[in-house]
Design a protein around this motif. Structure first.
Motif, mmCIF file in Angstrom:
data_model
loop_
_atom_site.group_PDB
_atom_site.id
_atom_site.type_symbol
_atom_site.label_atom_id
_atom_site.label_comp_id
_atom_site.label_asym_id
_atom_site.label_seq_id
_atom_site.Cartn_x
_atom_site.Cartn_y
_atom_site.Cartn_z
ATOM 1 N N ASP A 24 61.941 -0.306 22.691
ATOM 2 C CA ASP A 24 62.512 1.013 22.430
ATOM 3 C C ASP A 24 61.400 2.029 22.201
ATOM 4 O OD1 ASP A 24 65.117 0.289 22.732
ATOM 5 O OD2 ASP A 24 65.559 0.114 20.592
ATOM 6 N N ARG A 25 60.420 1.664 21.360
ATOM 7 C CA ARG A 25 59.314 2.579 21.073
ATOM 8 C C ARG A 25 58.414 2.761 22.298
ATOM 9 N NH1 ARG A 25 57.728 0.229 15.040
ATOM 10 N NH2 ARG A 25 59.711 0.811 14.044
ATOM 11 N N TRP A 26 58.267 1.699 23.074
ATOM 12 C CA TRP A 26 57.473 1.805 24.309
ATOM 13 C C TRP A 26 58.094 2.845 25.234
ATOM 14 C CZ3 TRP A 26 53.281 -1.520 26.049
ATOM 15 C CH2 TRP A 26 52.866 -1.263 27.371
ATOM 16 N N ARG A 27 59.404 2.737 25.404
ATOM 17 C CA ARG A 27 60.090 3.664 26.300
ATOM 18 C C ARG A 27 60.049 5.087 25.755
ATOM 19 N NH1 ARG A 27 64.343 -0.966 26.272
ATOM 20 N NH2 ARG A 27 63.859 -2.092 28.198
ATOM 21 N N ARG A 63 52.819 -6.734 32.956
ATOM 22 C CA ARG A 63 53.035 -6.578 31.508
ATOM 23 C C ARG A 63 53.117 -5.104 31.112
ATOM 24 N NH1 ARG A 63 48.143 -10.020 29.935
ATOM 25 N NH2 ARG A 63 48.080 -10.390 32.169
ATOM 26 N N SER A 64 52.525 -4.236 31.911
ATOM 27 C CA SER A 64 52.591 -2.796 31.622
ATOM 28 C C SER A 64 53.932 -2.191 32.011
ATOM 29 C CB SER A 64 51.476 -2.058 32.378
ATOM 30 O OG SER A 64 50.203 -2.560 32.041
ATOM 31 N N TYR A 65 54.756 -2.956 32.722
ATOM 32 C CA TYR A 65 56.017 -2.439 33.240
ATOM 33 C C TYR A 65 57.233 -3.161 32.665
ATOM 34 C CZ TYR A 65 53.009 -0.046 36.565
ATOM 35 O OH TYR A 65 52.047 0.769 37.123
ATOM 36 N N LEU A 66 57.038 -3.880 31.572
ATOM 37 C CA LEU A 66 58.140 -4.652 30.994
ATOM 38 C C LEU A 66 59.329 -3.761 30.652
ATOM 39 C CD1 LEU A 66 56.296 -7.113 28.586
ATOM 40 C CD2 LEU A 66 56.733 -7.315 31.039
ATOM 41 N N ALA A 67 59.051 -2.584 30.128
ATOM 42 C CA ALA A 67 60.145 -1.701 29.730
ATOM 43 C C ALA A 67 60.974 -1.252 30.927
ATOM 44 C CB ALA A 67 59.580 -0.478 29.002
#
Length: 329
Positions: A219-222, A132-136
């Motif tokens: 988008d904000r995560w990335r 889940r921490s790597y979805l982006a």
């Protein structure tokens, strides 16, 4: 929490943006197919008011088929471990869901494996718990927002309502918050006694939230490189023991106090009991749109052992596993 793989269970009513699956590579598809077979799920159709969307243009968001108004406008994403047989996974899904629009991703856990510290329960140390921490990184860049759901839950409402949660101008994620929970218990005395660490929350009012149900702006995560921020806390945990509970605390360290709160009906969690004994629990007061068997006790395991909790009866109707009795009849 993780299900023990599609080779054990498929359900038509609860869905996941990411379903974490692991098939043993040394088991042949033929053997597995004989040992475990699944019923075909019902086909669900769009209501008359649904927009017409080309299947190639559907944003890859997972959703609930039976309880959503536009089930045909939904694509599912499955994430399997690097050692999994993706061909077996695709075959199993296609067999039970012939019309399902889905994609399968392989999660390369080599980078996260070195960062995982032992926790209070070995199941929480599985690398797929950290996907889940790597979805982006896993999802295509064209996907801007996702609904992440754990695999030990049942949805009984239209997930489109949850997906439409406003995130405002800056928030990265939304989830139900539980501010009555003892937030300090999620971190060790070493963490709280070190001012440079405990000041992490100085400008926030942090509350516990369960990472099994989240609306995430990718988008904000990335843009904020939040995967790196989570990894930095995991690296610190390898040097100084600051928490005990697997993949949850790094999320709390990065996001607690800065998320958009969602109504509690969207995560009736804890139905699997605590992390040690997994005892039976009742529903929380109030309406429920999502039932979540977080904790040690899983409904499929308790049903198989003929020792179900009362609420496990809500899971049973949606289980697609063909039992030996059903196969013989």
């Amino acid at each position: 929490m993780l299900m023990p793989g599609l080779s054990h269970r498929l359900t038509p009513l609860f869905t996941f943006l990411f379903l974490f699956l692991s098939f043993p590579t040394n088991a042949s598809p033929a053997t597995t197919a004989i040992a475990q077979q699944f019923k075909e799920a019902p086909q669900f159709y769009n209501s008359p008011g649904c927009p017409s969307i080309d299947q190639d243009e559907i944003d890859p968001e997972s959703d609930v088929l039976q309880h959503t108004s536009c089930p045909q406008n939904i694509a599912f994403h499955f994430v399997a471990s690097a050692s999994a047989s993706t061909s077996l996974l695709r075959a199993a899904i296609s067999s039970s869901f012939p019309c399902l629009n889905f994609r399968v991703y392989t999660f390369d856990d080599s980078s996260v494996s070195r960062l995982i510290s032992t926790s209070i329960r070995s199941a929480l140390d599985c690398p797929l718990n950290y996907a889940r921490s790597y979805l982006a990184n896993i999802i295509p860049l064209c996907v801007r927002r996702v609904v992440y759901l754990d695999s030990d839950l049942v949805l009984v409402d239209d997930i489109a309502k949850l997906a439409a949660t406003p995130l405002g101008e800056q928030s990265v994620l939304a989830a139900p918050e539980y501010c009555n929970a003892n937030f300090t218990s999620y971190f060790t005395p070493t963490f709280w006694s070190n001012p440079s660490l405990s000041l992490t929350f100085a400008d926030r009012k942090p509350c516990y939230f369960n990472t099994g149900v989240m609306v995430i702006d990718l988008d904000r995560w990335r843009e904020g490189d939040y995967t790196t921020k989570i990894e930095e806390w995991m690296e610190l945990q390898k040097r100084i023991r600051i928490y005990e509970l697997g993949s949850l605390p790094p999320f709390l360290l990065v996001f607690a106090g800065d998320i958009v709160p969602v109504d509690h009906r969207w995560n009736q969690h804890g139905l699997g009991g605590d992390n040690f004994r997994g005892l039976c629990r009742d529903l929380h007061p109030g309406p429920a749109s999502l039932l979540h068997w977080s904790g040690k006790g899983k409904p499929w395991a308790r049903l198989d052992a003929n020792r179900p909790c009362p609420l496990d009866a809500l899971w049973a109707p949606y289980d697609l596993l063909q039992t030996p009795f059903a196969l013989d009849s």
